[in-house]
Design an enzyme around this catalytic site. Structure first.
Site, PDB file in Angstrom:
ATOM      1  CE1 TYR A 154      -2.925  -3.070   0.411  1.00 43.13           C
ATOM      2  CE2 TYR A 154      -3.348  -2.283   2.762  1.00 43.13           C
ATOM      3  CZ  TYR A 154      -3.577  -3.263   1.830  1.00 43.13           C
ATOM      4  OH  TYR A 154      -4.410  -4.284   1.915  1.00 43.13           O
ATOM      5  CG  ASN A 158     -17.499   2.709   8.282  1.00 43.93           C
ATOM      6  OD1 ASN A 158     -18.677   2.866   8.058  1.00 43.93           O
ATOM      7  ND2 ASN A 158     -16.480   3.043   7.512  1.00 43.93           N
TER       8      ASN A 158
HETATM    9  N1  LIG Z   1      -5.676  -8.472   2.073  1.00 44.79           N
HETATM   10  C1  LIG Z   1      -5.864  -8.162   0.946  1.00 44.79           C
HETATM   11  O1  LIG Z   1      -5.623  -8.590  -0.175  1.00 44.79           O
HETATM   12  C2  LIG Z   1      -6.628  -7.010   0.747  1.00 44.79           C
HETATM   13  C3  LIG Z   1      -7.308  -6.607  -0.354  1.00 44.79           C
HETATM   14  C4  LIG Z   1      -7.843  -5.131  -0.378  1.00 44.79           C
HETATM   15  C5  LIG Z   1      -8.070  -4.572   0.808  1.00 44.79           C
HETATM   16  N2  LIG Z   1      -7.806  -5.116   2.008  1.00 44.79           N
HETATM   17  C6  LIG Z   1      -7.678  -4.151   3.279  1.00 44.79           C
HETATM   18  O2  LIG Z   1      -9.270  -3.989   3.225  1.00 44.79           O
HETATM   19  C7  LIG Z   1      -9.579  -2.769   3.675  1.00 44.79           C
HETATM   20  C8  LIG Z   1     -10.895  -2.286   3.125  1.00 44.79           C
HETATM   21  O3  LIG Z   1     -11.023  -2.621   1.828  1.00 44.79           O
HETATM   22  P1  LIG Z   1     -11.151  -1.445   0.575  1.00 44.79           P
HETATM   23  O4  LIG Z   1     -10.407  -0.409   0.859  1.00 44.79           O
HETATM   24  O5  LIG Z   1     -11.013  -2.045  -0.651  1.00 44.79           O
HETATM   25  O6  LIG Z   1     -12.682  -0.993   0.493  1.00 44.79           O
HETATM   26  P2  LIG Z   1     -14.085  -0.840   1.596  1.00 44.79           P
HETATM   27  O7  LIG Z   1     -13.565  -0.634   2.872  1.00 44.79           O
HETATM   28  O8  LIG Z   1     -14.996  -2.065   1.200  1.00 44.79           O
HETATM   29  O9  LIG Z   1     -14.266   0.418   0.996  1.00 44.79           O
HETATM   30  C9  LIG Z   1     -13.921   1.675   1.118  1.00 44.79           C
HETATM   31  C10 LIG Z   1     -14.883   2.828   0.436  1.00 44.79           C
HETATM   32  O10 LIG Z   1     -16.051   2.775   1.062  1.00 44.79           O
HETATM   33  C11 LIG Z   1     -16.267   4.336   1.479  1.00 44.79           C
HETATM   34  N3  LIG Z   1     -16.629   4.357   2.623  1.00 44.79           N
HETATM   35  C12 LIG Z   1     -16.224   3.973   4.002  1.00 44.79           C
HETATM   36  N4  LIG Z   1     -17.090   4.082   4.807  1.00 44.79           N
HETATM   37  C13 LIG Z   1     -18.345   4.594   4.153  1.00 44.79           C
HETATM   38  C14 LIG Z   1     -19.582   4.892   4.668  1.00 44.79           C
HETATM   39  N5  LIG Z   1     -19.897   4.781   5.942  1.00 44.79           N
HETATM   40  N6  LIG Z   1     -20.534   5.337   3.996  1.00 44.79           N
HETATM   41  C15 LIG Z   1     -20.172   5.720   2.757  1.00 44.79           C
HETATM   42  N7  LIG Z   1     -18.919   5.071   2.246  1.00 44.79           N
HETATM   43  C16 LIG Z   1     -18.246   4.874   3.033  1.00 44.79           C
HETATM   44  C17 LIG Z   1     -14.877   4.851   1.410  1.00 44.79           C
HETATM   45  O11 LIG Z   1     -14.792   6.342   1.283  1.00 44.79           O
HETATM   46  P3  LIG Z   1     -13.829   7.405   2.067  1.00 44.79           P
HETATM   47  O12 LIG Z   1     -12.479   6.861   2.197  1.00 44.79           O
HETATM   48  O13 LIG Z   1     -14.195   8.468   1.513  1.00 44.79           O
HETATM   49  O14 LIG Z   1     -14.546   7.219   3.562  1.00 44.79           O
HETATM   50  C18 LIG Z   1     -14.130   4.119   0.386  1.00 44.79           C
HETATM   51  O15 LIG Z   1     -14.391   4.758  -1.020  1.00 44.79           O
HETATM   52  C19 LIG Z   1      -8.247  -2.166   2.782  1.00 44.79           C
HETATM   53  O16 LIG Z   1      -8.099  -0.673   3.180  1.00 44.79           O
HETATM   54  C20 LIG Z   1      -7.088  -2.861   3.100  1.00 44.79           C
HETATM   55  O17 LIG Z   1      -6.722  -2.611   4.530  1.00 44.79           O
HETATM   56  C21 LIG Z   1      -6.874  -6.158   1.941  1.00 44.79           C
END
Ligand SMILES: NC(=O)c1ccc[n+]([C@@H]2O[C@H](COP(=O)([O-])OP(=O)(O)OC[C@H]3O[C@@H](n4cnc5c(N)ncnc54)[C@H](OP(=O)(O)O)[C@@H]3O)[C@@H](O)[C@H]2O)c1
Length: 263
Positions: A36, A235
């Site tokens: 990241y 959240n």
């Molecule tokens: N192990 C792996 O291979 C892997 C792969 C992918 C992700 N991950 C981990 O999982 C974490 C989360 O996954 P992700 O970043 O893919 O996506 P996610 O958490 O499913 O979604 C994040 C998105 O949702 C928005 N959001 C957050 N809270 C909200 C709310 N209450 N209402 C409306 N929109 C909201 C965020 O916007 P804002 O930023 O504007 O709040 C962002 O655009 C990553 O950051 C990472 O740490 C791990």
């Protein structure tokens, strides 16, 4: 290892203030990864958040926070694991990595050599808990066999559009935590009718419902990524939203085929 129901995913966060703000509103689990390219940002926010909150009556101490990071697929050779983990710890500004994952079982991953190298880091005290991410059940079985350390966590994609009950069953059988990544399907949960229907019934947002749905499942914790204080707080509170069995079943029944991060 105890993880709170909701932690902070930090992929894409490039402002330490967002991390410090998360600590201030109650987050105690920060998830990052070398790939990241923001371990220094997370570390900066952690340091600022600990300092800022230390003065408060209900101060946060380093021991209260689980700092998790991941070794990328070119860091998994037996001679690379140690140096890569130390570099991650340095960027994060921590002496101990509370949770270190194998990010994906690809590239230089070889259970027979990668996992003993992780065990050695645990014996040395650099790493407190060992986890894996994006593993299949047979790969989880092999990891559990090879590791001296108990497997602490499996981080896997889990949201209403991508849900694999067999991975939860495996975790229950072997006693490790499932860390649900992308629990909001990267923001797409609002498009899912079943989620929207439950949200309307509770006067809640689809995002809150997706988090409540995931964390209602044993042994799941979720790590939504959020940048604004409003999203951070919403959240965190979502784990307290109680869904009925019928509501959970209606989301379970959504067709699960939208994997965001396939191999
Ligand atoms: N192990 C792996 O291979 C892997 C792969 C992918 C992700 N991950 C981990 O999982 C974490 C989360 O996954 P992700 O970043 O893919 O996506 P996610 O958490 O499913 O979604 C994040 C998105 O949702 C928005 N959001 C957050 N809270 C909200 C709310 N209450 N209402 C409306 N929109 C909201 C965020 O916007 P804002 O930023 O504007 O709040 C962002 O655009 C990553 O950051 C990472 O740490 C791990």
């Amino acid at each position: 290892m105890h993880l709170p129901p909701v932690g902070l995913g930090t992929m894409g966060i490039d402002d330490p203030d967002a991390i410090a703000a998360a600590l201030a509103v109650g987050y105690r689990h920060l998830d990052t990864a070398r790939i990241y390219d923001n371990e220094d940002v997370v570390g900066g926010g952690l340091a600022a958040g600990l300092t800022a909150n230390d003065a408060a009556r209900d101060g946060v101490s380093r021991d209260d926070v689980t700092v998790a990071t991941k070794l990328w697929i070119d860091d998994l050779g037996p001679d690379e694991v140690g140096p890569a983990a130390r570099e991650s710890a340095d960027r994060l500004g921590v002496e101990t990595l509370d949770l270190l994952y194998v990010h994906r079982p690809r590239g230089d991953y070889d259970p027979e050599t990668t996992l003993p190298a992780l065990d050695r880091l645990r014996e040395e005290g650099l790493v407190r808990n060992v986890g894996v991410s994006n593993f299949e059940p047979a790969q989880l079985d092999r990891a559990i066999q090879v590791l001296d350390a108990p497997l602490a966590a499996h981080q896997t994609e889990l949201h209403p559009l991508f849900y694999r009950p067999e991975l939860l069953e495996h975790a229950r059988e072997h006693g490790y935590t499932v860390v649900a990544y992308s629990p909001l399907a990267g923001g797409r949960v609002r498009e899912v009718d079943a989620v929207r229907a439950v949200a309307e019934a509770h006067d809640a947002t689809p995002e809150s419902v997706a988090i409540a749905w995931a964390t209602a499942k044993e042994p799941v914790v979720a790590i939504p990524k959020a940048s604004s204080e409003a999203h951070l707080c919403a959240n965190l509170a979502a784990a307290g939203l109680e869904l009925t069995d019928a509501e959970i079943a209606s989301i379970d029944a959504v067709e699960h085929e939208e994997e965001l991060f396939p191999e």
